[in-house]
Design a protein around this motif. Structure first.
Motif, mmCIF file in Angstrom:
data_model
loop_
_atom_site.group_PDB
_atom_site.id
_atom_site.type_symbol
_atom_site.label_atom_id
_atom_site.label_comp_id
_atom_site.label_asym_id
_atom_site.label_seq_id
_atom_site.Cartn_x
_atom_site.Cartn_y
_atom_site.Cartn_z
ATOM 1 N N ARG A 65 0.805 -1.218 0.000
ATOM 2 C CA ARG A 65 0.000 0.000 0.000
ATOM 3 C C ARG A 65 0.842 1.273 0.000
ATOM 4 O O ARG A 65 0.333 2.352 -0.294
ATOM 5 N N SER A 66 2.098 1.149 0.357
ATOM 6 C CA SER A 66 2.951 2.331 0.472
ATOM 7 C C SER A 66 3.751 2.618 -0.780
ATOM 8 O O SER A 66 4.568 3.542 -0.793
ATOM 9 N N LYS A 67 3.521 1.856 -1.844
ATOM 10 C CA LYS A 67 4.255 2.085 -3.088
ATOM 11 C C LYS A 67 3.504 3.094 -3.951
ATOM 12 O O LYS A 67 2.278 3.089 -4.008
ATOM 13 N N ASP A 68 4.283 3.955 -4.615
ATOM 14 C CA ASP A 68 3.662 4.921 -5.518
ATOM 15 C C ASP A 68 3.461 4.288 -6.890
ATOM 16 O O ASP A 68 3.680 3.075 -7.076
ATOM 17 N N GLU A 69 3.037 5.101 -7.864
ATOM 18 C CA GLU A 69 2.742 4.578 -9.204
ATOM 19 C C GLU A 69 3.962 3.974 -9.873
ATOM 20 O O GLU A 69 3.840 3.080 -10.713
ATOM 21 N N ALA A 70 5.143 4.470 -9.502
ATOM 22 C CA ALA A 70 6.385 3.952 -10.084
ATOM 23 C C ALA A 70 6.916 2.741 -9.325
ATOM 24 O O ALA A 70 7.966 2.201 -9.670
ATOM 25 N N GLY A 71 6.188 2.327 -8.306
ATOM 26 C CA GLY A 71 6.621 1.173 -7.538
ATOM 27 C C GLY A 71 7.641 1.487 -6.470
ATOM 28 O O GLY A 71 8.206 0.570 -5.865
ATOM 29 N N GLN A 72 7.875 2.782 -6.210
ATOM 30 C CA GLN A 72 8.846 3.177 -5.189
ATOM 31 C C GLN A 72 8.167 3.268 -3.823
ATOM 32 O O GLN A 72 7.011 3.671 -3.704
ATOM 33 N N LEU A 73 8.905 2.918 -2.797
ATOM 34 C CA LEU A 73 8.365 2.931 -1.449
ATOM 35 C C LEU A 73 8.307 4.353 -0.907
ATOM 36 O O LEU A 73 9.270 5.112 -1.014
ATOM 37 N N ARG A 74 7.166 4.733 -0.352
ATOM 38 C CA ARG A 74 6.998 6.041 0.271
ATOM 39 C C ARG A 74 6.938 5.847 1.786
ATOM 40 O O ARG A 74 5.948 5.340 2.310
ATOM 41 N N LEU A 75 8.002 6.235 2.461
ATOM 42 C CA LEU A 75 8.032 6.062 3.917
ATOM 43 C C LEU A 75 7.340 7.207 4.645
ATOM 44 O O LEU A 75 6.794 7.021 5.728
ATOM 45 N N THR A 76 7.390 8.430 4.087
ATOM 46 C CA THR A 76 6.760 9.582 4.714
ATOM 47 C C THR A 76 5.859 10.269 3.704
ATOM 48 O O THR A 76 5.908 9.996 2.515
ATOM 49 N N GLY A 77 5.042 11.192 4.202
ATOM 50 C CA GLY A 77 4.115 11.900 3.333
ATOM 51 C C GLY A 77 2.741 11.256 3.349
ATOM 52 O O GLY A 77 2.524 10.179 3.928
ATOM 53 N N GLU A 78 1.806 11.906 2.694
ATOM 54 C CA GLU A 78 0.430 11.427 2.685
ATOM 55 C C GLU A 78 0.332 10.059 2.008
ATOM 56 O O GLU A 78 0.881 9.838 0.929
ATOM 57 N N GLY A 79 -0.351 9.117 2.670
ATOM 58 C CA GLY A 79 -0.536 7.784 2.124
ATOM 59 C C GLY A 79 0.648 6.868 2.285
ATOM 60 O O GLY A 79 0.638 5.750 1.768
ATOM 61 N N SER A 80 1.672 7.293 2.991
ATOM 62 C CA SER A 80 2.877 6.474 3.151
ATOM 63 C C SER A 80 2.648 5.367 4.175
ATOM 64 O O SER A 80 1.658 5.351 4.909
ATOM 65 N N MET A 81 3.616 4.457 4.239
ATOM 66 C CA MET A 81 3.529 3.365 5.193
ATOM 67 C C MET A 81 3.524 3.890 6.630
ATOM 68 O O MET A 81 2.673 3.510 7.445
ATOM 69 N N LEU A 82 4.472 4.777 6.944
ATOM 70 C CA LEU A 82 4.518 5.320 8.292
ATOM 71 C C LEU A 82 3.269 6.146 8.589
ATOM 72 O O LEU A 82 2.770 6.153 9.714
ATOM 73 N N GLY A 83 2.755 6.829 7.565
ATOM 74 C CA GLY A 83 1.534 7.596 7.748
ATOM 75 C C GLY A 83 0.359 6.706 8.117
ATOM 76 O O GLY A 83 -0.453 7.048 8.987
ATOM 77 N N GLN A 84 0.259 5.542 7.463
ATOM 78 C CA GLN A 84 -0.823 4.615 7.778
ATOM 79 C C GLN A 84 -0.676 4.052 9.192
ATOM 80 O O GLN A 84 -1.672 3.846 9.901
ATOM 81 N N LEU A 85 0.558 3.784 9.603
ATOM 82 C CA LEU A 85 0.772 3.302 10.967
ATOM 83 C C LEU A 85 0.382 4.369 11.992
ATOM 84 O O LEU A 85 -0.253 4.072 13.006
ATOM 85 N N VAL A 86 0.782 5.615 11.717
ATOM 86 C CA VAL A 86 0.425 6.708 12.627
ATOM 87 C C VAL A 86 -1.090 6.864 12.682
ATOM 88 O O VAL A 86 -1.666 7.061 13.752
ATOM 89 N N LYS A 87 -1.753 6.761 11.527
ATOM 90 C CA LYS A 87 -3.218 6.859 11.484
ATOM 91 C C LYS A 87 -3.856 5.782 12.368
ATOM 92 O O LYS A 87 -4.749 6.061 13.183
ATOM 93 N N ALA A 88 -3.363 4.553 12.231
ATOM 94 C CA ALA A 88 -3.932 3.455 13.008
ATOM 95 C C ALA A 88 -3.720 3.657 14.509
ATOM 96 O O ALA A 88 -4.623 3.429 15.320
ATOM 97 N N VAL A 89 -2.519 4.107 14.871
ATOM 98 C CA VAL A 89 -2.216 4.319 16.280
ATOM 99 C C VAL A 89 -3.065 5.455 16.847
ATOM 100 O O VAL A 89 -3.609 5.357 17.952
ATOM 101 N N LEU A 90 -3.185 6.556 16.100
ATOM 102 C CA LEU A 90 -3.970 7.688 16.576
ATOM 103 C C LEU A 90 -5.440 7.305 16.773
ATOM 104 O O LEU A 90 -6.051 7.641 17.807
ATOM 105 N N GLU A 91 -6.004 6.634 15.784
ATOM 106 C CA GLU A 91 -7.426 6.269 15.889
ATOM 107 C C GLU A 91 -7.653 5.269 17.019
ATOM 108 O O GLU A 91 -8.668 5.335 17.712
#
Length: 456
Positions: free
Chosen positions: A31-57
């Motif tokens: 889920r954290s890969k962009d259209e080019a298949g690169q990993l997005r660790l930070t920023g909107e929709g990133s892997m870390l962002g999703q983890l932070v979202k889950a923890v906050l909720e």
């Protein structure tokens, strides 16, 4: 604490990796890969962002449970007068890993006030705030910080929001500026860096003075930061006897009762001001400042020869020998070519000669304000990127943050060297604060003899 992972119990000290199964990590990675298949660790929709979202909720759900007094689907909540009421409209909050879209749970009575993400709050304090304060302490302007957050994390903040975040440290700064000081300091060094500050609606150059005191244990401490106020009818900051009197009054109000020697760069009005507050204090002009001022009008091709002659003055055995060496230099071709170099020492002679009353250990301590100059060199790198500061408080805030940052950086460097077996890594880690003066025992014995009963 024990958490459950599948059918296994995992101790609370377990790492995040032990708590997450491979299947969960695989999903997060995909889920954290962009259209080019690169990993997005930070920023909107990133892997870390999703983890932070889950923890906050998850944390917000826990807050609501504590507010209601019973858990989800708990029968004890029946007819309790208040219950869960789904989730409100999602909101985007800024975090240390970028913007995160979260949904906040609601209660039917509308009495739930989240603490972790308060209503109308646009960011989660902690990681993001610490990052902004760190960037600010490294000398980045507010505009540069905004650009960095947008470029790297996709985070949008306003100029006012960043300013409010950095202003959070002002209470600490004021507490530091007003903290009680020791009653006696063997030596106080005073030096300044020049900053541009908006004052009386005009941007002007102002000296920001920093004092470093050596206590009776031989340890250095930054005593404070002072900026001269600019009178409304004047175009420049008031570096005057009145200013210095206010600085000395501040030191007395904070508990200082005696200073043996005050070492400075020959600032106008300083001697009278310090002796008004501390009559027994000896004022010593910094020898290195004298040499610099003497060499300022000297051509580069002659600087080495003139410096060699001046060395005979400040390394003389006593004041009479120093005066004789200065007279000899004045009679040479170089002395006649550069009379201003001689005049610099002559004008400061009364404040220069106390230095000769001591032997090598104390002379080395008084010879130069190297400790504070080294600190000021680091601070100038931080302030250099600034066009100007809006207020005096903004200057003090940045300088305090920079001092803390510099000290922590040196401490980390020492720790890393110590871990690598460096035998010198056990020397004081600090650039100034808490660093012990070299050869202090010898200097202390001599000062105790020179100033009986004043060092306790």
């Amino acid at each position: 604490m024990t958490v459950i992972k599948g059918n296994e119990s995992v101790d609370g000290d377990a790492s995040i990796r032990e708590l997450l199964s491979d299947d969960v990590l695989d999903v997060l990675l995909e889920r954290s890969k962009d259209e080019a298949g690169q990993l997005r660790l930070t920023g909107e929709g990133s892997m870390l962002g999703q983890l932070v979202k889950a923890v906050l909720e998850r944390a917000l759900e826990g807050e609501l449970t504590a507010h209601l007094g019973y858990g989800r689907h708990d029968a004890s909540g029946n007819n309790s007068g208040n219950s869960r009421n789904g989730r409100g409209k999602g909101k985007t909050v800024q975090t240390g890993v970028g913007p995160v879209r979260i949904s906040v749970p609601r209660d039917r009575a509308g009495s739930f006030e989240p603490v972790l993400v308060p209503k109308r709050a646009g960011r989660v304090a902690g990681g993001l705030d610490d990052m902004i304060i760190s960037l600010y302490a490294h000398g980045m302007s507010v505009r540069d910080i905004l650009h960095h957050l947008k470029q790297v994390y996709g985070t949008d903040l306003s100029h006012e929001q960043v300013s409010r975040i950095t202003d959070q440290v002002m209470d600490e700064v004021k507490a530091w500026q007003t903290r009680p000081l020791d009653p006696t300091y063997a030596v106080v060094f005073l030096d300044a860096i020049v900053v541009k500050v908006r004052d009386n609606n005009v941007v002007t150059n102002k000296p920001a003075y920093i004092a470093v005191g050596v206590d009776t244990d031989g340890e250095k401490h930054v005593l404070g930061i002072w900026l001269a106020r600019t009178p409304a009818e004047s175009a420049t900051a008031a570096e005057s006897a009145r200013f210095w009197a206010s600085v000395m009054a501040d030191l007395r109000n904070r508990g200082v009762r005696d200073i043996l020697i005050a070492c400075c760069d020959g600032l106008k009005g300083f001697e009278d001001a310090i002796n008004a507050a501390f009559p027994a204090t000896v004022v010593q002009t910094c020898v290195v400042h004298l040499i610099r001022n003497a060499l300022r009008p000297v051509a580069r091709r002659d600087a080495g020869a003139v410096a060699k002659e001046l060395k005979k003055v400040y390394t003389a055995v006593d004041a009479d020998a120093a005066l004789e060496a200065l007279a000899e230099f004045a009679g040479t071709d170089l002395g006649r070519k550069y009379p201003q170099a001689v005049k610099v020492f002559e004008d400061a002679w009364d404040r220069f000669t106390p230095y000769f009353a001591f032997t090598a250990p104390v002379r080395k301590l008084l010879y130069t304000t190297n400790g504070i100059e080294s600190l000021n060199y680091q601070l100038r790198k931080v302030t250099k990127a600034r066009g100007h500061f809006p207020t005096d408080d903004a200057v003090v805030k940045l300088l305090w943050l920079a001092i803390v940052n510099i000290e922590d950086k040196r401490a980390r460097e020492r720790a890393a060297k110590r871990d690598n077996g460096d035998k010198h890594a056990f020397q004081p880690a600090r650039l100034v604060e808490g660093q012990r003066v070299a050869g202090w025992r010898e200097a202390l014995n001599e000062l105790a003899i020179a100033y009986p009963g004043r060092i306790r």
